[in-house]
Design an enzyme around this catalytic site. Structure first.
Site, PDB file in Angstrom:
ATOM      1  N   ASP A 125      74.455 -21.352  66.966  1.00 48.97           N
ATOM      2  CA  ASP A 125      73.471 -20.215  66.417  1.00 48.97           C
ATOM      3  C   ASP A 125      72.606 -20.632  65.040  1.00 48.97           C
ATOM      4  O   ASP A 125      71.872 -20.084  64.694  1.00 48.97           O
ATOM      5  CB  ASP A 125      74.158 -18.874  66.464  1.00 48.97           C
ATOM      6  CG  ASP A 125      73.021 -17.912  66.431  1.00 48.97           C
ATOM      7  OD1 ASP A 125      72.213 -18.037  67.220  1.00 48.97           O
ATOM      8  OD2 ASP A 125      73.331 -16.879  66.222  1.00 48.97           O
ATOM      9  N   CYS A 186      61.492 -10.725  89.828  1.00 49.67           N
ATOM     10  CA  CYS A 186      61.135  -9.300  89.541  1.00 49.67           C
ATOM     11  C   CYS A 186      60.475  -9.274  87.994  1.00 49.67           C
ATOM     12  O   CYS A 186      60.800 -10.315  87.403  1.00 49.67           O
ATOM     13  CB  CYS A 186      62.079  -8.289  89.353  1.00 49.67           C
ATOM     14  SG  CYS A 186      63.254  -8.435  88.173  1.00 49.67           S
ATOM     15  N   CYS A 189      62.203  -6.811  83.246  1.00 51.75           N
ATOM     16  CA  CYS A 189      62.695  -6.918  81.960  1.00 51.75           C
ATOM     17  C   CYS A 189      61.114  -6.842  81.218  1.00 51.75           C
ATOM     18  O   CYS A 189      61.390  -6.265  80.092  1.00 51.75           O
ATOM     19  CB  CYS A 189      63.409  -8.089  81.710  1.00 51.75           C
ATOM     20  SG  CYS A 189      62.692  -9.615  82.242  1.00 51.75           S
ATOM     21  N   CYS A 193      60.167  -3.628  78.140  1.00 54.12           N
ATOM     22  CA  CYS A 193      60.205  -4.118  76.786  1.00 54.12           C
ATOM     23  C   CYS A 193      59.114  -3.053  76.308  1.00 54.12           C
ATOM     24  O   CYS A 193      57.881  -2.681  76.527  1.00 54.12           O
ATOM     25  CB  CYS A 193      59.607  -5.492  76.611  1.00 54.12           C
ATOM     26  SG  CYS A 193      59.359  -5.845  74.914  1.00 54.12           S
ATOM     27  N   CYS A 209      59.473  -7.981  68.559  1.00 54.97           N
ATOM     28  CA  CYS A 209      60.736  -7.816  69.364  1.00 54.97           C
ATOM     29  C   CYS A 209      61.608  -6.973  68.214  1.00 54.97           C
ATOM     30  O   CYS A 209      61.880  -7.262  67.144  1.00 54.97           O
ATOM     31  CB  CYS A 209      61.278  -8.962  69.665  1.00 54.97           C
ATOM     32  SG  CYS A 209      63.116  -8.800  70.340  1.00 54.97           S
ATOM     33  N   CYS A 235      68.439  -4.944  70.063  1.00 52.84           N
ATOM     34  CA  CYS A 235      67.951  -4.051  71.075  1.00 52.84           C
ATOM     35  C   CYS A 235      68.371  -4.931  72.574  1.00 52.84           C
ATOM     36  O   CYS A 235      68.250  -6.071  72.566  1.00 52.84           O
ATOM     37  CB  CYS A 235      66.195  -4.229  70.943  1.00 52.84           C
ATOM     38  SG  CYS A 235      65.417  -3.661  72.403  1.00 52.84           S
ATOM     39  N   CYS A 238      65.950  -5.471  77.570  1.00 53.54           N
ATOM     40  CA  CYS A 238      65.462  -6.233  78.412  1.00 53.54           C
ATOM     41  C   CYS A 238      66.452  -6.858  79.014  1.00 53.54           C
ATOM     42  O   CYS A 238      66.545  -7.555  80.414  1.00 53.54           O
ATOM     43  CB  CYS A 238      64.469  -7.361  77.921  1.00 53.54           C
ATOM     44  SG  CYS A 238      64.858  -8.405  76.645  1.00 53.54           S
ATOM     45  N   CYS A 242      68.038  -5.711  83.697  1.00 49.68           N
ATOM     46  CA  CYS A 242      68.006  -6.748  84.561  1.00 49.68           C
ATOM     47  C   CYS A 242      69.141  -6.625  85.787  1.00 49.68           C
ATOM     48  O   CYS A 242      70.175  -6.415  85.332  1.00 49.68           O
ATOM     49  CB  CYS A 242      68.634  -8.203  84.017  1.00 49.68           C
ATOM     50  SG  CYS A 242      68.855  -9.561  85.033  1.00 49.68           S
TER      51      CYS A 242
END
Ligand code: SF4
Length: 338
Positions: A125, A186, A189, A193, A209, A235, A238, A242
Site C-alpha cells: 500500500d 451490472c 456499485c 455511489c 470519493c 465508505c 460500492c 456488489c
C-alpha cells in the site's frame, strides 16, 4: 510452485497468493495514463506512470513477484446508532500494514532459508507500485467495476500485498485465476455511489470519493458534508452493493475483529485528549491520521444526524477547540442543529 512454499505462505497467514516473473504490467499503462490525463490522480500519487507498472523500478534485482491477499471480512455491520459514526470494515481491527508486514517477514525468512533469496522488498500500500495491477496480472484476482480487486472466495474484502524477490521461483496462478474484467454484468456499485465518484466501470474520481474525503487534510467541501451521512472513516457502499461480496467467505484472522469499529461514540471522540485518542485509535489503520481529522468528521456527522443532545459538546468545541479545522466543522454542525 513447490508445495512447501505454498504451505509457508498459508502458514504465514495469507489466504491467497500467486507468483509471476518481475516485469512491467503493460496492460495497466493506458489505464493509468487515461486517469492522469483526466486529472483523476490524488496529489500524493506518483505521476510517472511507466515507473509505477514495473516492480524492478522499486527493486532492480527483483526476478519474481509474489502477490498475496488476506481477507478482513468480519461480516456486515448493523446500522450506526444515534450519536455514533461508522467505520469502514477494513479499519475495524488492527492496522493491516503492521499485520501484513509481520507476516511478510515470516515469508522472507522462509525464502532466505529455503530458496537462497538475499534481497526482498515488501510492498503493502505505501510504494509507488500499483498493487491492484500486480494482483490482477498475476492471476490473484480480477478487477471489479467498483475499482476493487476481487479475490475468490473472499470478494473484495481483502488486503493486498506483494513481495519482490531476487531469485526465480516457480510460477503459480490460483485455480480460479482472475481475468482483466469484472465478470458481473451490472452497474449496482455505480448506481449506489452517493457522490458519483464512481462514474463508469473501473473509473473513479478520487476527489469526490467519501473514503478519500474522510481522510483528506483541510476542510471537507460543503457540497459533500450532507452526503457523508454517518461515515466517520472510509465508505463501503460500492463494495456492499456488489452481489459477489454478499457471498464472500468470512475471515479466519482475529486481528481484524473490531478494536474500535464498527461504530464509534462521537461525543466521547470529540472530548478525547491526544493521549486518549492514541490509546483508542493508535492500533488501527486510522491512528496515523491524527485526532483532529477524526474529530472534524465527528462534528460533521453530528450535524447530519440531527440529535440535539449533541449541541452542548458541539458548541463548546466550536468555541474552545485548539484546531481551527475542528472549530469550523463544529460551528457548521451547530448551524445544522439550530
Ligand atoms: Fe462512491 Fe463510497 Fe465507493 Fe467512494 S467508496 S466510490 S463514495 S460508493
Amino acid at each position: 510452485m513447490g508445495k512447501e512454499l505454498q504451505q509457508a505462505l498459508w502458514e504465514a497467514g495469507f489466504d491467497a497468493f500467486a507468483v509471476m516473473p518481475a516485469g512491467p504490467v503493460e496492460r495497466m499503462l493506458p489505464v493509468l495514463q487515461q486517469a492522469l490525463d483526466e486529472d483523476r490522480y490524488p496529489a500524493f500519487v506518483e505521476r510517472d506512470v511507466r515507473r509505477r507498472i514495473d516492480p524492478r523500478n522499486l527493486q532492480p534485482s527483483a526476478k519474481t513477484v509474489i502477490t498475496l491477499a488476506v481477507s478482513y471480512n468480519i461480516g456486515p455491520p448493523q446500522a450506526a446508532p444515534p450519536l455514533h459514526g461508522a467505520v469502514s470494515r477494513y479499519a475495524w481491527g488492527l492496522d493491516y500494514h503492521r499485520v501484513l508486514g509481520e507476516r511478510l517477514d515470516r515469508v522472507i525468512s522462509h525464502l532466505r532459508e529455503n530458496w537462497g533469496a538475499r534481497e526482498c522488498t515488501k510492498a503493502v500500500d505505501t510504494t509507488f507500485l500499483v498493487d491492484r495491477a500486480l494482483a490482477v496480472e498475476s492471476g490473484l484476482g480480477f478487477p471489479g467495476s467498483n475499482c476493487s480487486v476481487y479475490v475468490p472466495p473472499y470478494g473484495s474484502w481483502v488486503f493486498l500485498g506483494a513481495l519482490l524477490v531476487d531469485v526465480e521461483l516457480p510460477q503459480f496462478r490460483p485455480e480460479k485465476a482472475g481475468s482483466w474484467s469484472c465478470p458481473v454484468e451490472c452497474d449496482l456499485c455505480i448506481k449506489a455511489c452517493p457522490t458519483q465518484a464512481l462514474f463508469a466501470p473501473g473509473k473513479i474520481q478520487p476527489g469526490r470519493c467519501l473514503s478519500y474525503l474522510t481522510q483528506m487534510s483541510g476542510a471537507i467541501p460543503a457540497e459533500y458534508r450532507r452526503k457523508l451521512g454517518c461515515r466517520l472513516w472510509g465508505c463501503d457502499i460500492c463494495q456492499q452493493a456488489c452481489p459477489l461480496n454478499k457471498e464472500a467467505a468470512l475471515t479466519r484472522h482475529r486481528e481484524f475483529a473490531p478494536v474500535v469499529g464498527p461504530h464509534v461514540p462521537l461525543l466521547t471522540l470529540l472530548e478525547s485528549s491526544k493521549g486518549e485518542f492514541a490509546e483508542m485509535f493508535g492500533p488501527t489503520p486510522m491512528g496515523w491520521r491524527g485526532k483532529n481529522i477524526l474529530q472534524r468528521n465527528a462534528c460533521l456527522i453530528l450535524g447530519n444526524q440531527g440529535e440535539k443532545a449533541a449541541l452542548p459538546v458541539l458548541e463548546k468545541t466550536a468555541q474552545e477547540h485548539a484546531s481551527p479545522l475542528v472549530r469550523e466543522a463544529a460551528a457548521w454542525a451547530v448551524e445544522q442543529l439550530s
